[in-house]
Motif scaffolding. Structure first.
Motif, PDB file in Angstrom:
ATOM      1  N   PHE A  13      50.484 -40.399  58.172  1.00  9.25           N
ATOM      2  CA  PHE A  13      51.052 -40.755  59.470  1.00  9.25           C
ATOM      3  C   PHE A  13      52.339 -39.969  59.686  1.00  9.25           C
ATOM      4  N   ASP A  14      52.475 -39.403  60.866  1.00  5.03           N
ATOM      5  CA  ASP A  14      53.692 -38.696  61.258  1.00  5.03           C
ATOM      6  C   ASP A  14      54.259 -39.436  62.457  1.00  5.03           C
ATOM      7  N   PRO A  17      51.131 -44.070  64.091  1.00  4.31           N
ATOM      8  CA  PRO A  17      49.793 -43.633  63.682  1.00  4.31           C
ATOM      9  C   PRO A  17      48.949 -43.144  64.861  1.00  4.31           C
ATOM     10  N   LYS A  18      48.176 -42.089  64.602  1.00  4.32           N
ATOM     11  CA  LYS A  18      47.253 -41.529  65.584  1.00  4.32           C
ATOM     12  C   LYS A  18      45.823 -41.736  65.086  1.00  4.32           C
ATOM     13  N   GLU A  19      44.904 -41.843  66.035  1.00  6.59           N
ATOM     14  CA  GLU A  19      43.536 -42.217  65.699  1.00  6.59           C
ATOM     15  C   GLU A  19      42.891 -41.242  64.722  1.00  6.59           C
ATOM     16  N   ASP A  20      43.202 -39.938  64.844  1.00  5.19           N
ATOM     17  CA  ASP A  20      42.568 -38.979  63.941  1.00  5.19           C
ATOM     18  C   ASP A  20      43.236 -38.917  62.573  1.00  5.19           C
ATOM     19  N   ASP A  21      44.255 -39.771  62.348  1.00  2.00           N
ATOM     20  CA  ASP A  21      44.819 -39.890  60.999  1.00  2.00           C
ATOM     21  C   ASP A  21      43.838 -40.590  60.065  1.00  2.00           C
ATOM     22  N   ARG A  51      51.564 -50.157  57.443  1.00  2.00           N
ATOM     23  CA  ARG A  51      52.307 -48.966  57.876  1.00  2.00           C
ATOM     24  C   ARG A  51      53.413 -48.641  56.879  1.00  2.00           C
ATOM     25  N   ASN A 251      57.950 -46.453  61.778  1.00  2.00           N
ATOM     26  CA  ASN A 251      57.486 -45.267  62.494  1.00  2.00           C
ATOM     27  C   ASN A 251      58.610 -44.315  62.861  1.00  2.00           C
ATOM     28  N   ARG A 314      42.497 -49.660  66.625  1.00  2.00           N
ATOM     29  CA  ARG A 314      43.120 -50.207  67.834  1.00  2.00           C
ATOM     30  C   ARG A 314      43.837 -51.514  67.526  1.00  2.00           C
ATOM     31  N   THR A 317      47.165 -50.628  65.645  1.00  2.00           N
ATOM     32  CA  THR A 317      48.255 -50.104  66.470  1.00  2.00           C
ATOM     33  C   THR A 317      48.725 -51.128  67.499  1.00  2.00           C
TER      34      THR A 317
END
Length: 337
Positions: A13-14, A17-21, A51, A251, A314, A317
């Motif tokens: 995670f950068d 979080p993004k779905e393609d992580d 997280r 985050n 979903r 997040t």
């Protein structure tokens, strides 16, 4: 051959979080050996700690988390088919286990005790890790006394609302902090909190001085950051702080908060962090007490349920954004009566 759907931690995670992580894949499962059992996920948990722990996970591994699973086949007498169990199996639909404790897991697996007709999903919430986090984290560290003022940040989540209810049972004045007026109404009208502060629309420092003019005796910290710095600087002499989490910084690449040392020293505060597995030897004490309070009508609970295993990300997040009321869970399949 049985198959499992599994969410793999594909990329670190950068920031948020993004779905393609994460990547959803299928995994073939081998036939059971003696001592093993096969489970199918019924309810899966999403929690802030996921997280926080993510930077320590290896990419290419199953993303972490607990679930309530139905034992569908077993060659292990301690985990009989047809029973529900808790397992720290991660984000996967089916799991083969031997029931031997894994030192790398946060919590060991166990067959659920009798919930007296309540949903097994509560094993992920008030009758599981979050419930015990509230129970032990407040009572063992803060030791609240009748008449004292208790403040809880992240009060609308699974742990926070339960902490407030326990504090009320102990005769305390309870102030909850969260990010919406709707949650504030829920906390004060349904969960018996005395006051609520919306940190997004109200000045926390000013409002806290108005509703707690004598200071804060106990602070249960779920968020960290500047909110916590504000509260700590308004603690009473010999106040106690239980540090459960720091979701405000999970985050943030460069988290910042005001210094605490002056308030800690001048007011002689006690501040202690914890992980709930510290009380593993008393685990079922917490579950039994919380169950008794529910049965007596002294404690309420709420779940925010997302339908479908494929919607794990979903739900995760949404929880990080504070969408959930109480415990956030995913229902992967219907309950077997």
């Amino acid at each position: 051959m049985a198959k499992a759907k599994v969410f793999i931690y594909e990329k670190p995670f950068d920031g948020f979080p993004k779905e393609d992580d994460l990547k959803l894949v299928e995994e073939d499962l081998k036939p059971l050996k003696n001592g093993e059992f096969l489970t199918e996920a019924v309810f899966l948990s999403v929690d802030p700690y996921m997280r926080g722990y993510a930077p320590f996970l290896k990419t290419g591994t199953v993303f972490l988390g607990g679930q309530i699973a139905l034992i569908v086949e077993s060659k292990n007498p301690n985990f009989p088919a047809g029973k529900y169990c808790f397992g720290q199996y991660g984000w996967r639909s089916h799991t083969i286990s031997n029931g031997i404790p894994d030192p790398n897991n946060i919590l060991h697996e166990y067959v659920l005790p009798d919930f007296k007709g309540l949903s097994p999903s509560l094993g992920l919430g008030i009758l599981g890790m979050p419930g015990n986090t509230a129970y032990f984290g407040l009572l063992e560290i803060c030791h609240p006394k009748p008449g004292e003022t208790v403040v809880i940040s992240g009060a609308g989540g699974a742990v926070g609302n339960h902490v407030g209810q326990i504090a009320k049972l102990k005769g305390c004045k309870v102030i909850g902090i969260a990010g919406s007026d709707e949650k504030g109404s829920w906390l004060t009208n349904e969960m018996n909190f005395d006051h609520f502060i919306n940190y997004k629309t109200q000045n926390v420092r000013k409002t806290l001085k108005e509703i707690a003019p004598k200071g804060v005796d106990c602070y249960f910290d779920n968020v960290g950051g500047e909110i916590s710095s504000t509260i700590v600087n308004q603690m009473s002499l010999f106040g106690r702080i239980s540090v459960c989490g720091a979701i405000s910084a999970y985050n943030d690449k460069h988290p910042k908060a005001s210094a605490l040392q002056a308030a800690m020293a001048i007011k002689q505060l006690k501040m202690e962090g914890f992980i709930v597995t510290r009380w593993a030897d008393k685990w079922f004490e917490g579950i039994d007490q919380n169950l008794q309070w529910i049965q007596e009508g002294k404690i309420k609970y709420r779940e925010t349920v997302t339908e479908g295993f494929e919607n794990m990300f979903r739900a995760f997040t949404d929880m990080l954004k504070g969408v959930n009321y109480g415990k956030a869970i995913v229902r992967a399949k219907s309950i077997v009566k």
